[in-house]
Motif scaffolding. Structure first.
Motif, mmCIF file in Angstrom:
data_model
loop_
_atom_site.group_PDB
_atom_site.id
_atom_site.type_symbol
_atom_site.label_atom_id
_atom_site.label_comp_id
_atom_site.label_asym_id
_atom_site.label_seq_id
_atom_site.Cartn_x
_atom_site.Cartn_y
_atom_site.Cartn_z
ATOM 1 N N SER A 1 1.018 -1.626 0.173
ATOM 2 C CA SER A 1 -0.209 0.224 -0.308
ATOM 3 C C SER A 1 0.848 1.139 0.351
ATOM 4 O O SER A 1 -0.085 2.410 0.008
ATOM 5 N N GLY A 2 2.274 1.126 -0.219
ATOM 6 C CA GLY A 2 3.217 2.131 -0.266
ATOM 7 C C GLY A 2 3.147 2.726 1.367
ATOM 8 O O GLY A 2 4.008 4.117 1.180
ATOM 9 N N LYS A 3 2.975 2.130 1.964
ATOM 10 C CA LYS A 3 3.234 2.499 3.627
ATOM 11 C C LYS A 3 4.780 1.795 4.052
ATOM 12 O O LYS A 3 4.912 0.997 3.486
ATOM 13 N N ILE A 4 5.700 2.800 4.666
ATOM 14 C CA ILE A 4 6.551 1.721 5.280
ATOM 15 C C ILE A 4 5.720 0.244 6.073
ATOM 16 O O ILE A 4 5.189 0.272 7.287
ATOM 17 N N HIS A 5 6.305 -0.912 5.904
ATOM 18 C CA HIS A 5 6.100 -2.091 6.305
ATOM 19 C C HIS A 5 6.542 -2.336 7.886
ATOM 20 O O HIS A 5 7.457 -2.176 8.260
ATOM 21 N N GLY A 6 4.672 -2.509 8.708
ATOM 22 C CA GLY A 6 5.318 -2.837 10.077
ATOM 23 C C GLY A 6 6.062 -3.672 10.355
ATOM 24 O O GLY A 6 6.815 -3.385 11.584
ATOM 25 N N GLY A 7 6.524 -4.980 9.969
ATOM 26 C CA GLY A 7 7.436 -5.534 9.994
ATOM 27 C C GLY A 7 8.962 -5.001 10.012
ATOM 28 O O GLY A 7 10.146 -5.447 11.029
ATOM 29 N N TYR A 8 8.979 -4.093 9.212
ATOM 30 C CA TYR A 8 10.318 -3.630 9.311
ATOM 31 C C TYR A 8 10.662 -2.467 10.328
ATOM 32 O O TYR A 8 12.338 -2.625 10.979
ATOM 33 N N ILE A 9 9.439 -2.157 11.513
ATOM 34 C CA ILE A 9 9.681 -1.313 12.003
ATOM 35 C C ILE A 9 9.707 -1.577 13.586
ATOM 36 O O ILE A 9 10.442 -1.369 13.679
ATOM 37 N N LEU A 10 9.352 -3.210 13.441
ATOM 38 C CA LEU A 10 9.400 -4.050 14.362
ATOM 39 C C LEU A 10 11.248 -4.279 14.666
ATOM 40 O O LEU A 10 11.580 -4.299 15.425
ATOM 41 N N ASN A 11 11.267 -5.040 13.992
ATOM 42 C CA ASN A 11 13.258 -5.797 13.354
ATOM 43 C C ASN A 11 13.764 -3.807 13.873
ATOM 44 O O ASN A 11 15.387 -4.077 14.615
ATOM 45 N N LEU A 12 13.148 -2.731 13.438
ATOM 46 C CA LEU A 12 14.384 -1.756 13.454
ATOM 47 C C LEU A 12 13.947 -1.213 15.574
ATOM 48 O O LEU A 12 14.406 -1.517 16.395
ATOM 49 N N MET A 13 12.951 -1.558 15.605
ATOM 50 C CA MET A 13 12.297 -1.580 17.231
ATOM 51 C C MET A 13 13.435 -2.718 18.031
ATOM 52 O O MET A 13 14.022 -2.240 19.436
ATOM 53 N N ASP A 14 13.846 -3.245 17.654
ATOM 54 C CA ASP A 14 14.042 -4.499 18.625
ATOM 55 C C ASP A 14 15.687 -4.292 18.432
ATOM 56 O O ASP A 14 16.507 -4.317 19.750
ATOM 57 N N GLN A 15 15.861 -3.854 17.357
ATOM 58 C CA GLN A 15 18.101 -3.424 17.356
ATOM 59 C C GLN A 15 17.701 -2.441 18.279
ATOM 60 O O GLN A 15 18.842 -2.498 19.019
ATOM 61 N N VAL A 16 17.235 -1.708 18.455
ATOM 62 C CA VAL A 16 17.350 0.165 20.118
ATOM 63 C C VAL A 16 16.753 -0.682 21.047
ATOM 64 O O VAL A 16 17.763 -0.847 21.599
ATOM 65 N N ALA A 17 16.302 -1.879 20.947
ATOM 66 C CA ALA A 17 15.906 -2.430 22.573
ATOM 67 C C ALA A 17 16.646 -2.744 22.351
ATOM 68 O O ALA A 17 17.602 -3.171 24.248
ATOM 69 N N PHE A 18 17.160 -3.803 22.122
ATOM 70 C CA PHE A 18 18.573 -4.905 21.998
ATOM 71 C C PHE A 18 20.239 -3.736 22.349
ATOM 72 O O PHE A 18 20.864 -4.088 23.656
ATOM 73 N N ALA A 19 20.688 -3.184 21.881
ATOM 74 C CA ALA A 19 21.636 -1.739 21.744
ATOM 75 C C ALA A 19 21.371 -1.635 22.991
ATOM 76 O O ALA A 19 22.426 -1.144 24.011
ATOM 77 N N CYS A 20 20.178 -0.509 23.821
ATOM 78 C CA CYS A 20 19.873 -0.290 25.341
ATOM 79 C C CYS A 20 20.219 -0.840 26.524
ATOM 80 O O CYS A 20 21.050 -0.482 27.099
ATOM 81 N N ALA A 21 19.357 -2.366 26.195
ATOM 82 C CA ALA A 21 19.506 -3.194 27.100
ATOM 83 C C ALA A 21 21.518 -3.898 27.217
ATOM 84 O O ALA A 21 21.660 -4.179 28.581
ATOM 85 N N SER A 22 22.567 -3.831 25.778
ATOM 86 C CA SER A 22 23.112 -4.730 26.493
ATOM 87 C C SER A 22 23.943 -3.181 26.852
ATOM 88 O O SER A 22 24.979 -3.437 27.837
ATOM 89 N N LYS A 23 23.724 -2.130 26.471
ATOM 90 C CA LYS A 23 24.679 -0.962 27.182
ATOM 91 C C LYS A 23 24.439 -0.627 28.245
ATOM 92 O O LYS A 23 25.198 -0.517 28.970
ATOM 93 N N HIS A 24 23.315 -1.043 28.578
ATOM 94 C CA HIS A 24 22.659 -1.020 30.525
ATOM 95 C C HIS A 24 23.342 -2.163 30.822
ATOM 96 O O HIS A 24 23.950 -1.336 32.365
ATOM 97 N N SER A 25 23.913 -3.092 30.564
ATOM 98 C CA SER A 25 23.944 -4.239 30.846
ATOM 99 C C SER A 25 25.137 -4.886 31.311
ATOM 100 O O SER A 25 26.061 -5.480 31.444
#
Length: 179
Positions: free
Chosen positions: A25-49
């Motif tokens: 439909s020409g919008k950004i794919h939700g799965g792509y956004i979820l992938n980015l969200m998982d990456q940034v969550a990983f980076a944040c958690a890894s940086k903390h721990s």
């Protein structure tokens, strides 16, 4: 036990949305956004721990506004809660139209991340220093969300579930019960 402040591990990622990220439909794919969200969550958690982290669960993903090709997407992640070996990372997604400057809140979600040692076993994480009311609110909200989840899971186990308590509710829905 050691403690770190929320600001020590906050991550912000901004990325331009390209046609290759779009759905039919020409919008950004939700799965792509979820992938980015998982990456940034990983980076944040890894940086903390200070450890490699894995995603244990994702709580509630609501796509509030569509993201268009050509917009900038900014993901902000911070630790909301720390347990013994796990962390809850709050992730907020915003899009910005480069030409108009209009920003939209597109998604907020909570990732439970678990720290793993070199041997693949869970390792303890630093605690969280709460130095403002927002941090206290987010930490308390995470505790409440965990308690609600445990209660919900328990009440729907085959041993605990009582179908009769839900039949009237189900009749009001788009379903037909044939027992």
């Amino acid at each position: 036990m050691s403690f770190k402040s929320i600001s020590d591990s906050q991550i912000t990622l901004t990325q331009l949305m390209l046609p290759s990220h779009s759905n039919f439909s020409g919008k950004i794919h939700g799965g792509y956004i979820l992938n980015l969200m998982d990456q940034v969550a990983f980076a944040c958690a890894s940086k903390h721990s200070g450890e490699y982290c894995v995603t244990a669960s994702v709580n509630r993903v609501d796509f509030l506004n569509p993201i268009e090709v050509g917009e900038l997407v900014t993901l902000k992640a911070s630790i909301n809660y720390t347990g013994r070996t796990s962390m809850v990372v709050g992730v907020r997604v915003e899009s910005e139209n480069i030409q108009t400057g209009v920003r939209k809140h597109c998604n907020s979600s909570y990732f439970t991340m678990v720290a793993k040692g070199d041997d693949g076993k869970k390792v303890e994480v630093p605690g969280l220093i709460l130095n403002d009311l927002d941090g206290i609110r987010r930490f308390a909200r995470s505790i409440t969300r965990q308690e609600q989840s445990k209660k919900r899971v328990k009440s729907f186990t085959p041993e605990e579930f009582i179908a009769e308590e839900y039949l009237e509710l189900i009749k009001e829905q788009n379903a037909q019960v044939n027992l």
